[in-house]
Design a protein around this motif. Sequence first.
Motif, short mmCIF file in Angstrom:
data_model
loop_
_atom_site.label_atom_id
_atom_site.label_comp_id
_atom_site.label_asym_id
_atom_site.label_seq_id
_atom_site.Cartn_x
_atom_site.Cartn_y
_atom_site.Cartn_z
N GLU A 54 0.81 -1.22 0.00
CA GLU A 54 0.00 0.00 0.00
C GLU A 54 0.84 1.27 0.00
OE1 GLU A 54 0.60 -1.31 4.28
OE2 GLU A 54 0.15 -2.24 2.33
N ASN A 55 2.13 1.14 0.33
CA ASN A 55 3.04 2.29 0.31
C ASN A 55 3.90 2.30 -0.95
OD1 ASN A 55 2.25 3.23 2.95
ND2 ASN A 55 3.43 1.53 3.81
N ASN A 56 3.54 1.47 -1.91
CA ASN A 56 4.29 1.33 -3.17
C ASN A 56 5.70 0.80 -2.96
OD1 ASN A 56 2.21 2.17 -4.96
ND2 ASN A 56 2.63 4.31 -4.46
N THR A 57 5.90 0.05 -1.87
CA THR A 57 7.17 -0.61 -1.65
C THR A 57 7.16 -1.94 -2.40
OG1 THR A 57 7.35 0.35 0.56
CG2 THR A 57 8.72 -1.58 0.09
N PRO A 58 8.14 -2.18 -3.27
CA PRO A 58 8.14 -3.41 -4.05
C PRO A 58 8.67 -4.61 -3.26
CG PRO A 58 10.03 -2.08 -4.65
CD PRO A 58 9.23 -1.27 -3.67
N TYR A 59 8.12 -5.77 -3.55
CA TYR A 59 8.56 -7.03 -2.97
C TYR A 59 8.68 -8.05 -4.10
CZ TYR A 59 7.33 -5.38 1.76
OH TYR A 59 7.26 -4.69 2.93
N GLY A 80 -3.64 -15.62 2.29
CA GLY A 80 -3.33 -14.68 3.36
C GLY A 80 -1.88 -14.22 3.30
N SER A 81 -1.15 -14.65 2.27
CA SER A 81 0.26 -14.29 2.14
C SER A 81 0.44 -12.82 1.80
CB SER A 81 0.92 -15.15 1.06
OG SER A 81 0.36 -14.84 -0.22
N ARG A 82 1.66 -12.37 1.92
CA ARG A 82 1.96 -10.98 1.60
C ARG A 82 1.62 -10.65 0.15
NH1 ARG A 82 7.79 -10.26 2.50
NH2 ARG A 82 7.35 -9.72 4.67
N LYS A 83 2.02 -11.54 -0.77
CA LYS A 83 1.76 -11.26 -2.18
C LYS A 83 0.27 -11.18 -2.47
CE LYS A 83 3.81 -15.23 -3.35
NZ LYS A 83 3.50 -16.09 -2.17
N ALA A 84 -0.52 -12.06 -1.83
CA ALA A 84 -1.96 -12.06 -2.05
C ALA A 84 -2.60 -10.78 -1.52
CB ALA A 84 -2.59 -13.28 -1.38
N LYS A 88 -4.56 -7.95 -3.75
CA LYS A 88 -5.93 -7.57 -3.41
C LYS A 88 -6.10 -6.06 -3.52
CE LYS A 88 -9.36 -8.09 0.28
NZ LYS A 88 -9.60 -8.65 1.65
N ASN A 89 -5.06 -5.31 -3.15
CA ASN A 89 -5.11 -3.85 -3.19
C ASN A 89 -4.63 -3.28 -4.52
OD1 ASN A 89 -6.00 -3.56 -0.46
ND2 ASN A 89 -3.91 -3.97 0.23
N ASN A 90 -3.73 -4.01 -5.17
CA ASN A 90 -3.17 -3.55 -6.44
C ASN A 90 -2.84 -4.77 -7.30
OD1 ASN A 90 -1.71 -2.50 -8.58
ND2 ASN A 90 -0.43 -1.17 -7.33
N PRO A 91 -3.65 -5.06 -8.30
CA PRO A 91 -3.46 -6.29 -9.08
C PRO A 91 -2.30 -6.26 -10.06
CG PRO A 91 -5.25 -5.01 -10.02
CD PRO A 91 -4.83 -4.30 -8.75
N LYS A 92 -1.62 -5.13 -10.19
CA LYS A 92 -0.50 -5.05 -11.13
C LYS A 92 0.64 -5.93 -10.65
CE LYS A 92 -1.67 -0.41 -12.79
NZ LYS A 92 -2.23 -0.95 -14.05
N ILE A 93 1.27 -6.61 -11.62
CA ILE A 93 2.26 -7.61 -11.26
C ILE A 93 3.32 -7.73 -12.35
CG2 ILE A 93 0.98 -9.50 -12.35
CD1 ILE A 93 1.75 -11.28 -9.99
N CYS A 94 4.52 -8.11 -11.95
CA CYS A 94 5.61 -8.39 -12.88
C CYS A 94 6.12 -9.79 -12.57
CB CYS A 94 6.73 -7.36 -12.72
SG CYS A 94 8.17 -7.68 -13.78
#
Length: 213
Positions: A54-59, A80-84, A88-94
């Motif tokens: 939610e803070n735009n910090t990449p993982y 319930g994982s971090r990635k999930a 849920k909040n931002n579906p964009k993914i690489c």
Amino acid sequence: MIDVADLRRSYQAGGLDEKEMPEHPMDLFEKWLLQAIDSKLYDPNGVVVSTVDENNTPYSRMVLLKNYTKDELVFYTNLGSRKAQHLKNNPKICMLFPWYMLERQVMFIGEAQRQSTIEDLKYFHSRPRGSQIGAWASHQSHLISARGILESKFLEIKEKFKNGEIPLPSFWGGYKVKFTKVEFWQGRENRLHDRFIYEKEDGLWLPPKRLAP
């Protein structure tokens, strides 16, 4: 401290030519994936998944590709994982396939969406029984005080379901990544690598464009 500045090698495995690039990116991806499998790479379907919080910090973390079509990639995780939670909040993914032993990388950019429970159930019951139990035992990304807690939970779940089918956990499932950009990278001598990017526009793939390395 280890001096990493001079760690380098020359890339000489091959190249990419405009004339050889297919119209659809998945044709080249599948060709490269088969070559990665034939080359006996460890986890050729291993892919680095990057999301943002939610803070735009990449993982980033490694998962395994479990299915793909012309339009999407599929992977599974604890919901319930971090990635999930990120998705849920931002579906964009690489998603990046790091086939470094072949001097190659393939990157997909798009959006992830949950797949159906029926699809989750079908794949879940195709997994080894130990992996099914592991999905129940681990609350992925949550803090635990010791490994023993995890192992005890595994044994508890194993005993609980010892006489029957293991049900699909409500907190576990798959994501379909619908991609709109695909970039292929092939290492070349003198760092003059070959890079091509495919982009989707109005539902159609545009001809690939060469990028400077």
